[in-house]
Design a protein around this motif. Structure first.
Motif, PDB file in Angstrom:
ATOM      1  N   ALA A   3       1.101  -1.141   0.257  1.00 29.44           N
ATOM      2  CA  ALA A   3       0.014  -0.068  -0.074  1.00 29.44           C
ATOM      3  C   ALA A   3       0.567   1.546   0.115  1.00 29.44           C
ATOM      4  O   ALA A   3       0.245   2.580  -1.149  1.00 29.44           O
ATOM      5  CB  ALA A   3      -0.604   0.226   1.362  1.00 29.44           C
ATOM      6  N   THR A   4       1.897   0.794   0.478  1.00 36.44           N
ATOM      7  CA  THR A   4       2.347   2.356   0.667  1.00 36.44           C
ATOM      8  C   THR A   4       3.520   2.372  -0.875  1.00 36.44           C
ATOM      9  O   THR A   4       3.448   3.417  -1.061  1.00 36.44           O
ATOM     10  CB  THR A   4       3.512   2.419   1.583  1.00 36.44           C
ATOM     11  N   LEU A   5       4.141   1.726  -1.085  1.00 40.23           N
ATOM     12  CA  LEU A   5       4.687   1.325  -2.504  1.00 40.23           C
ATOM     13  C   LEU A   5       3.731   2.224  -3.885  1.00 40.23           C
ATOM     14  O   LEU A   5       3.635   2.514  -4.778  1.00 40.23           O
ATOM     15  CB  LEU A   5       5.246   0.358  -3.063  1.00 40.23           C
ATOM     16  N   PHE A   6       2.393   1.686  -3.236  1.00 33.77           N
ATOM     17  CA  PHE A   6       1.459   1.724  -4.648  1.00 33.77           C
ATOM     18  C   PHE A   6       1.450   3.564  -4.347  1.00 33.77           C
ATOM     19  O   PHE A   6       0.654   4.720  -4.951  1.00 33.77           O
ATOM     20  CB  PHE A   6       0.155   1.209  -4.029  1.00 33.77           C
ATOM     21  N   PHE A   7       0.595   4.100  -3.150  1.00 30.15           N
ATOM     22  CA  PHE A   7       0.750   5.720  -2.651  1.00 30.15           C
ATOM     23  C   PHE A   7       1.276   5.934  -3.250  1.00 30.15           C
ATOM     24  O   PHE A   7       1.222   7.315  -3.810  1.00 30.15           O
ATOM     25  CB  PHE A   7       0.687   5.643  -1.247  1.00 30.15           C
ATOM     26  N   TYR A   8       3.224   6.055  -2.679  1.00 31.06           N
ATOM     27  CA  TYR A   8       4.321   6.444  -4.141  1.00 31.06           C
ATOM     28  C   TYR A   8       3.712   6.640  -5.438  1.00 31.06           C
ATOM     29  O   TYR A   8       4.682   7.877  -6.204  1.00 31.06           O
ATOM     30  CB  TYR A   8       5.379   6.195  -3.236  1.00 31.06           C
ATOM     31  N   TYR A   9       3.567   5.461  -6.161  1.00 26.79           N
ATOM     32  CA  TYR A   9       3.485   6.074  -7.369  1.00 26.79           C
ATOM     33  C   TYR A   9       2.523   6.798  -8.044  1.00 26.79           C
ATOM     34  O   TYR A   9       2.209   7.194  -8.522  1.00 26.79           O
ATOM     35  CB  TYR A   9       3.114   4.275  -7.875  1.00 26.79           C
ATOM     36  N   LEU A  10       1.262   6.304  -6.816  1.00 28.39           N
ATOM     37  CA  LEU A  10      -0.196   7.369  -7.329  1.00 28.39           C
ATOM     38  C   LEU A  10      -0.001   9.124  -7.122  1.00 28.39           C
ATOM     39  O   LEU A  10      -0.053   9.276  -7.468  1.00 28.39           O
ATOM     40  CB  LEU A  10      -1.090   6.949  -6.825  1.00 28.39           C
ATOM     41  N   PHE A  11       1.398   8.831  -5.976  1.00 25.28           N
ATOM     42  CA  PHE A  11       1.627  10.460  -5.903  1.00 25.28           C
ATOM     43  C   PHE A  11       2.464  10.955  -6.813  1.00 25.28           C
ATOM     44  O   PHE A  11       2.286  12.069  -7.398  1.00 25.28           O
ATOM     45  CB  PHE A  11       2.434   9.976  -4.806  1.00 25.28           C
ATOM     46  N   VAL A  12       3.396   9.978  -7.013  1.00 24.33           N
ATOM     47  CA  VAL A  12       4.233  10.514  -7.751  1.00 24.33           C
ATOM     48  C   VAL A  12       3.699  10.714  -9.365  1.00 24.33           C
ATOM     49  O   VAL A  12       3.762  12.273 -10.751  1.00 24.33           O
ATOM     50  CB  VAL A  12       5.648   9.537  -8.714  1.00 24.33           C
ATOM     51  N   MET A  13       3.078  10.035 -10.193  1.00 23.89           N
ATOM     52  CA  MET A  13       1.671   9.965 -11.216  1.00 23.89           C
ATOM     53  C   MET A  13       1.495  11.346 -11.512  1.00 23.89           C
ATOM     54  O   MET A  13       0.604  11.914 -12.265  1.00 23.89           O
ATOM     55  CB  MET A  13       1.084   8.643 -11.590  1.00 23.89           C
ATOM     56  N   ILE A  14       0.645  11.065 -10.218  1.00 25.05           N
ATOM     57  CA  ILE A  14      -0.573  12.327  -9.964  1.00 25.05           C
ATOM     58  C   ILE A  14       0.032  14.117 -10.114  1.00 25.05           C
ATOM     59  O   ILE A  14      -0.549  14.867 -11.206  1.00 25.05           O
ATOM     60  CB  ILE A  14      -1.403  12.516  -8.622  1.00 25.05           C
ATOM     61  N   LEU A  15       1.078  14.042  -9.571  1.00 22.39           N
ATOM     62  CA  LEU A  15       2.296  15.196  -9.609  1.00 22.39           C
ATOM     63  C   LEU A  15       2.612  15.527 -11.180  1.00 22.39           C
ATOM     64  O   LEU A  15       2.383  17.006 -12.010  1.00 22.39           O
ATOM     65  CB  LEU A  15       3.156  14.767  -8.904  1.00 22.39           C
ATOM     66  N   ALA A  16       3.114  14.538 -11.341  1.00 23.77           N
ATOM     67  CA  ALA A  16       3.930  14.120 -12.525  1.00 23.77           C
ATOM     68  C   ALA A  16       2.567  14.725 -13.986  1.00 23.77           C
ATOM     69  O   ALA A  16       2.870  15.772 -14.543  1.00 23.77           O
ATOM     70  CB  ALA A  16       4.359  12.889 -13.079  1.00 23.77           C
ATOM     71  N   SER A  17       1.222  14.047 -14.365  1.00 21.32           N
ATOM     72  CA  SER A  17       0.180  14.630 -14.534  1.00 21.32           C
ATOM     73  C   SER A  17      -0.008  15.231 -14.417  1.00 21.32           C
ATOM     74  O   SER A  17      -0.262  16.393 -15.480  1.00 21.32           O
ATOM     75  CB  SER A  17      -0.526  13.309 -14.832  1.00 21.32           C
ATOM     76  N   ALA A  18       0.441  15.934 -13.410  1.00 15.73           N
ATOM     77  CA  ALA A  18      -0.971  18.299 -12.892  1.00 15.73           C
ATOM     78  C   ALA A  18       0.117  18.652 -14.170  1.00 15.73           C
ATOM     79  O   ALA A  18       0.030  19.478 -14.689  1.00 15.73           O
ATOM     80  CB  ALA A  18      -0.498  18.067 -12.182  1.00 15.73           C
ATOM     81  N   VAL A  19       1.606  18.365 -13.410  1.00 14.21           N
ATOM     82  CA  VAL A  19       2.786  18.943 -14.322  1.00 14.21           C
ATOM     83  C   VAL A  19       2.807  18.794 -15.583  1.00 14.21           C
ATOM     84  O   VAL A  19       3.373  19.858 -16.234  1.00 14.21           O
ATOM     85  CB  VAL A  19       3.667  18.853 -13.347  1.00 14.21           C
ATOM     86  N   LEU A  20       2.765  18.038 -15.931  1.00 11.35           N
ATOM     87  CA  LEU A  20       2.905  17.732 -17.859  1.00 11.35           C
ATOM     88  C   LEU A  20       1.686  18.176 -18.416  1.00 11.35           C
ATOM     89  O   LEU A  20       1.920  19.319 -18.811  1.00 11.35           O
ATOM     90  CB  LEU A  20       2.774  16.416 -18.090  1.00 11.35           C
ATOM     91  N   MET A  21       0.846  18.559 -17.616  1.00 12.02           N
ATOM     92  CA  MET A  21      -0.891  19.169 -18.533  1.00 12.02           C
ATOM     93  C   MET A  21      -1.418  20.319 -18.254  1.00 12.02           C
ATOM     94  O   MET A  21      -1.318  20.972 -19.023  1.00 12.02           O
ATOM     95  CB  MET A  21      -2.204  18.620 -16.984  1.00 12.02           C
TER      96      MET A  21
END
Length: 169
Positions: A3-21
């Motif tokens: 769950a911790t690894l999945f949370f960090y994956y989601l955190f990185v992907m949300i942040l990266a996709s928001a910046v790319l957006m």
């Protein structure tokens, strides 16, 4: 651990996709990054065991709101958007200061909330109710005023969109 690894994956992907957006020049690419961000936010809701909110996230945001954005993109003159972007570039220092203040406020709220401890009675009541029932009870009791303010803001935005759409170009 997972769950911790999945949370960090989601955190990185949300942040990266928001910046790319917000950094894409092509508007359709920005909307696709927004779609990616919406899906990962739904994954975050699933991780929090809020399946109802994840479904609403996918149906409302990834479905309806994204289609609305695509229709707006098709209706708006893109050449006008390029000149608007050039005009708004002068406001970059103000935007950076505003973003910094917003981040400081969020960090302050997070620090304050982590110090708050739930009472055992509130935890027991929350575990006995289903997710949508708990959400509805909190929404229409504790958060009724912010809910009504949000609906008023959406109504004003809808009226503004109708007025802008009916204006002759």
């Amino acid at each position: 651990m997972f769950a911790t690894l999945f949370f960090y994956y989601l955190f990185v992907m949300i942040l990266a996709s928001a910046v790319l957006m917000i950094t894409r020049k092509h508007i359709v690419h920005a909307v696709l990054y927004m779609l990616l961000m919406f899906f990962h936010i739904a994954g975050l809701y699933i991780l929090l065991e809020a399946e109802f909110l994840a479904a609403v996230q996918l149906i409302v945001y990834a479905g309806a709101i994204l289609v609305l954005y695509l229709f707006v993109i098709m209706l708006v003159n893109i050449r006008q958007l390029e000149t608007l972007r050039e005009q708004l570039f002068g406001h970059l220092p103000f935007a950076l200061v505003s973003a910094g203040l917003l981040c400081a406020g969020v960090v302050g709220i997070l620090i304050q909330e982590t110090a708050f401890k739930d009472s055992p009675a509130a935890v027991q009541a929350a575990t006995q109710m289903s997710n949508p029932e708990l959400l509805g009870q909190a929404l229409f009791t504790q958060y009724l005023f912010p809910f009504e303010v949000a609906s008023l803001i959406l109504l004003v935005a809808l009226v503004g969109a109708v007025l802008l759409a009916s204006r002759k170009i």
